[in-house]
Structure formats: structure tokens, C-alpha cells
Design a protein around this motif. Sequence first.
Motif, PDB file in Angstrom:
ATOM      1  N   PRO A  66       0.804  -1.227   0.000  1.00  0.00           N
ATOM      2  CA  PRO A  66       0.000   0.000   0.000  1.00  0.00           C
ATOM      3  C   PRO A  66       0.843   1.287   0.000  1.00  0.00           C
ATOM      4  CG  PRO A  66      -0.981  -1.596   1.475  1.00  0.00           C
ATOM      5  CD  PRO A  66       0.353  -2.151   1.054  1.00  0.00           C
ATOM      6  N   PHE A  67       2.033   1.243   0.578  1.00  0.00           N
ATOM      7  CA  PHE A  67       2.901   2.422   0.547  1.00  0.00           C
ATOM      8  C   PHE A  67       3.382   2.706  -0.872  1.00  0.00           C
ATOM      9  CE2 PHE A  67       3.430   1.290   5.065  1.00  0.00           C
ATOM     10  CZ  PHE A  67       3.048   2.497   5.625  1.00  0.00           C
ATOM     11  N   ALA A  68       3.720   1.649  -1.601  1.00  0.00           N
ATOM     12  CA  ALA A  68       4.137   1.828  -2.993  1.00  0.00           C
ATOM     13  C   ALA A  68       2.991   2.378  -3.824  1.00  0.00           C
ATOM     14  CB  ALA A  68       4.634   0.501  -3.575  1.00  0.00           C
ATOM     15  N   LEU A  69       1.800   1.880  -3.577  1.00  0.00           N
ATOM     16  CA  LEU A  69       0.639   2.367  -4.322  1.00  0.00           C
ATOM     17  C   LEU A  69       0.399   3.851  -4.033  1.00  0.00           C
ATOM     18  CD1 LEU A  69      -1.732   1.920  -6.198  1.00  0.00           C
ATOM     19  CD2 LEU A  69      -3.042   1.090  -4.223  1.00  0.00           C
ATOM     20  N   ALA A  70       0.468   4.234  -2.776  1.00  0.00           N
ATOM     21  CA  ALA A  70       0.283   5.651  -2.419  1.00  0.00           C
ATOM     22  C   ALA A  70       1.341   6.519  -3.088  1.00  0.00           C
ATOM     23  CB  ALA A  70       0.332   5.820  -0.906  1.00  0.00           C
ATOM     24  N   ALA A  71       2.589   6.057  -3.093  1.00  0.00           N
ATOM     25  CA  ALA A  71       3.663   6.821  -3.721  1.00  0.00           C
ATOM     26  C   ALA A  71       3.447   6.929  -5.233  1.00  0.00           C
ATOM     27  CB  ALA A  71       5.017   6.167  -3.432  1.00  0.00           C
ATOM     28  N   ALA A  72       3.054   5.836  -5.865  1.00  0.00           N
ATOM     29  CA  ALA A  72       2.835   5.843  -7.319  1.00  0.00           C
ATOM     30  C   ALA A  72       1.673   6.761  -7.701  1.00  0.00           C
ATOM     31  CB  ALA A  72       2.591   4.419  -7.816  1.00  0.00           C
ATOM     32  N   ILE A  73       0.598   6.721  -6.916  1.00  0.00           N
ATOM     33  CA  ILE A  73      -0.531   7.610  -7.196  1.00  0.00           C
ATOM     34  C   ILE A  73      -0.131   9.062  -6.973  1.00  0.00           C
ATOM     35  CG2 ILE A  73      -2.824   8.311  -6.378  1.00  0.00           C
ATOM     36  CD1 ILE A  73      -3.364   5.281  -5.910  1.00  0.00           C
ATOM     37  N   GLY A  74       0.648   9.308  -5.930  1.00  0.00           N
ATOM     38  CA  GLY A  74       1.167  10.666  -5.704  1.00  0.00           C
ATOM     39  C   GLY A  74       2.002  11.154  -6.879  1.00  0.00           C
ATOM     40  N   LEU A  75       2.783  10.263  -7.459  1.00  0.00           N
ATOM     41  CA  LEU A  75       3.592  10.641  -8.621  1.00  0.00           C
ATOM     42  C   LEU A  75       2.734  10.890  -9.859  1.00  0.00           C
ATOM     43  CD1 LEU A  75       6.684   8.345  -8.068  1.00  0.00           C
ATOM     44  CD2 LEU A  75       6.629  10.858  -7.998  1.00  0.00           C
ATOM     45  N   VAL A  76       1.637  10.166  -9.992  1.00  0.00           N
ATOM     46  CA  VAL A  76       0.714  10.452 -11.098  1.00  0.00           C
ATOM     47  C   VAL A  76       0.241  11.899 -10.979  1.00  0.00           C
ATOM     48  CG1 VAL A  76      -1.569   9.959 -12.069  1.00  0.00           C
ATOM     49  CG2 VAL A  76      -0.028   8.070 -11.490  1.00  0.00           C
ATOM     50  N   LEU A  77      -0.187  12.284  -9.791  1.00  0.00           N
ATOM     51  CA  LEU A  77      -0.641  13.658  -9.567  1.00  0.00           C
ATOM     52  C   LEU A  77       0.487  14.668  -9.778  1.00  0.00           C
ATOM     53  CD1 LEU A  77      -2.825  13.020  -6.400  1.00  0.00           C
ATOM     54  CD2 LEU A  77      -3.604  13.317  -8.765  1.00  0.00           C
ATOM     55  N   ILE A 105       1.650   5.749 -13.941  1.00  0.00           N
ATOM     56  CA  ILE A 105       0.329   5.156 -14.169  1.00  0.00           C
ATOM     57  C   ILE A 105       0.446   3.633 -14.267  1.00  0.00           C
ATOM     58  CG2 ILE A 105      -1.558   4.916 -15.835  1.00  0.00           C
ATOM     59  CD1 ILE A 105      -1.163   7.948 -16.454  1.00  0.00           C
ATOM     60  N   ALA A 106       1.416   3.166 -15.037  1.00  0.00           N
ATOM     61  CA  ALA A 106       1.599   1.717 -15.197  1.00  0.00           C
ATOM     62  C   ALA A 106       1.893   1.063 -13.846  1.00  0.00           C
ATOM     63  CB  ALA A 106       2.729   1.439 -16.179  1.00  0.00           C
ATOM     64  N   THR A 107       2.749   1.697 -13.059  1.00  0.00           N
ATOM     65  CA  THR A 107       3.076   1.158 -11.735  1.00  0.00           C
ATOM     66  C   THR A 107       1.846   1.137 -10.845  1.00  0.00           C
ATOM     67  OG1 THR A 107       5.339   2.001 -11.963  1.00  0.00           O
ATOM     68  CG2 THR A 107       4.617   1.412  -9.748  1.00  0.00           C
ATOM     69  N   SER A 108       1.060   2.204 -10.870  1.00  0.00           N
ATOM     70  CA  SER A 108      -0.154   2.272 -10.052  1.00  0.00           C
ATOM     71  C   SER A 108      -1.133   1.162 -10.428  1.00  0.00           C
ATOM     72  CB  SER A 108      -0.845   3.631 -10.224  1.00  0.00           C
ATOM     73  OG  SER A 108      -0.025   4.672  -9.775  1.00  0.00           O
ATOM     74  N   VAL A 109      -1.345   0.979 -11.706  1.00  0.00           N
ATOM     75  CA  VAL A 109      -2.302  -0.045 -12.165  1.00  0.00           C
ATOM     76  C   VAL A 109      -1.844  -1.438 -11.748  1.00  0.00           C
ATOM     77  CG1 VAL A 109      -3.245  -1.162 -14.237  1.00  0.00           C
ATOM     78  CG2 VAL A 109      -3.214   1.332 -14.063  1.00  0.00           C
ATOM     79  N   VAL A 110      -0.578  -1.732 -11.970  1.00  0.00           N
ATOM     80  CA  VAL A 110      -0.062  -3.066 -11.620  1.00  0.00           C
ATOM     81  C   VAL A 110      -0.106  -3.275 -10.106  1.00  0.00           C
ATOM     82  CG1 VAL A 110       2.002  -4.520 -11.658  1.00  0.00           C
ATOM     83  CG2 VAL A 110       1.306  -3.308 -13.711  1.00  0.00           C
ATOM     84  N   LEU A 111       0.196  -2.240  -9.339  1.00  0.00           N
ATOM     85  CA  LEU A 111       0.118  -2.373  -7.880  1.00  0.00           C
ATOM     86  C   LEU A 111      -1.313  -2.598  -7.411  1.00  0.00           C
ATOM     87  CD1 LEU A 111       2.734   0.322  -6.833  1.00  0.00           C
ATOM     88  CD2 LEU A 111       2.834  -2.123  -6.270  1.00  0.00           C
ATOM     89  N   VAL A 112      -2.271  -1.916  -8.009  1.00  0.00           N
ATOM     90  CA  VAL A 112      -3.679  -2.134  -7.652  1.00  0.00           C
ATOM     91  C   VAL A 112      -4.065  -3.587  -7.938  1.00  0.00           C
ATOM     92  CG1 VAL A 112      -6.065  -1.615  -8.333  1.00  0.00           C
ATOM     93  CG2 VAL A 112      -4.477   0.250  -7.850  1.00  0.00           C
ATOM     94  N   LEU A 113      -3.699  -4.063  -9.101  1.00  0.00           N
ATOM     95  CA  LEU A 113      -4.015  -5.449  -9.460  1.00  0.00           C
ATOM     96  C   LEU A 113      -3.318  -6.438  -8.532  1.00  0.00           C
ATOM     97  CD1 LEU A 113      -3.841  -5.181 -13.353  1.00  0.00           C
ATOM     98  CD2 LEU A 113      -5.891  -5.319 -11.906  1.00  0.00           C
ATOM     99  N   ASP A 114      -2.086  -6.128  -8.146  1.00  0.00           N
ATOM    100  CA  ASP A 114      -1.336  -7.004  -7.250  1.00  0.00           C
ATOM    101  C   ASP A 114      -1.941  -7.021  -5.847  1.00  0.00           C
ATOM    102  OD1 ASP A 114       0.962  -8.696  -6.620  1.00  0.00           O
ATOM    103  OD2 ASP A 114       1.654  -6.995  -5.412  1.00  0.00           O
ATOM    104  N   ILE A 115      -2.310  -5.860  -5.335  1.00  0.00           N
ATOM    105  CA  ILE A 115      -2.875  -5.773  -3.993  1.00  0.00           C
ATOM    106  C   ILE A 115      -4.259  -6.426  -3.946  1.00  0.00           C
ATOM    107  CG2 ILE A 115      -3.762  -4.158  -2.256  1.00  0.00           C
ATOM    108  CD1 ILE A 115      -1.417  -2.287  -3.059  1.00  0.00           C
ATOM    109  N   ALA A 116      -5.012  -6.299  -5.040  1.00  0.00           N
ATOM    110  CA  ALA A 116      -6.372  -6.848  -5.093  1.00  0.00           C
ATOM    111  C   ALA A 116      -6.387  -8.370  -5.132  1.00  0.00           C
ATOM    112  CB  ALA A 116      -7.112  -6.296  -6.300  1.00  0.00           C
ATOM    113  N   ARG A 117      -5.256  -8.986  -5.498  1.00  0.00           N
ATOM    114  CA  ARG A 117      -5.210 -10.451  -5.587  1.00  0.00           C
ATOM    115  C   ARG A 117      -5.238 -11.040  -4.251  1.00  0.00           C
ATOM    116  NH1 ARG A 117      -2.256 -13.797  -9.089  1.00  0.00           N
ATOM    117  NH2 ARG A 117      -0.527 -13.729  -7.670  1.00  0.00           N
TER     118      ARG A 117
END
Length: 117
Positions: A66-77, A105-117
Amino acid sequence: MRITALILSVLLAAAMLQSGAMKFVRPAWILKFSQAVHITTAQLTALGSLQIAATIGLVWGIWFPPFALAAAIGLVLYFVGAIVAHIRAGDRNILGATVFLALSIATSVVLVLDIAR
């Protein structure tokens, strides 16, 4: 999916570490780009700090995704803002920000898919 998330996170972290560090070192080419967008040295330091913070979040996210996801989404913004700032200033040099945005964006999407598994 975990391996892809790990690779993208590390790649994005390395890119942000390099980019953030350059904002502290301030070589001539960074100063030229920042002047084109009307960024002060104090703002440049703040932007570099955000990139270093994102690097820490992405690396910490290896163990706590979740920390990586937050960082990746922050970088998208961050990079959407960078592109908007360049366009508003009339500076069409947005290739770097666009590449970093796509990677974020690619990192965020892959992290979401990974966390959702």
C-alpha cells in the motif's frame, strides 16, 4: 503479477531518486528547465523532496505494497501537475514528464491489481 509490480516499483523509484537528486544538485540544465516554467529554487527543493519521499514510499512498498501504491498515485498527480505547469508556461518540453507519468500510471495499475489479488 508480483514480479511486475516489483520491477516497475524499483524502476520508478530509481528514476525518482535520480530526478529528485538533480533538483538538489541543480546542474545548469535543471536550472534552465525550472526557469522555463518559472520555478524558484525553493520550489525546486520542495519538488525534489517530493520525489525523494516517493522513492522512499516505493522502496518501503516492496514489503508493504500500500505504501508503494500511495507513492505511485502521488507521482501520477505530481506529473500531471508538471505537465500542466509546462503547458501554462508555454514550454512544450514535456517529454520527460510524460514518460514519468506513463511509468507512474503503469506502476499504479499493476500495484492495484497485485494488492487486489
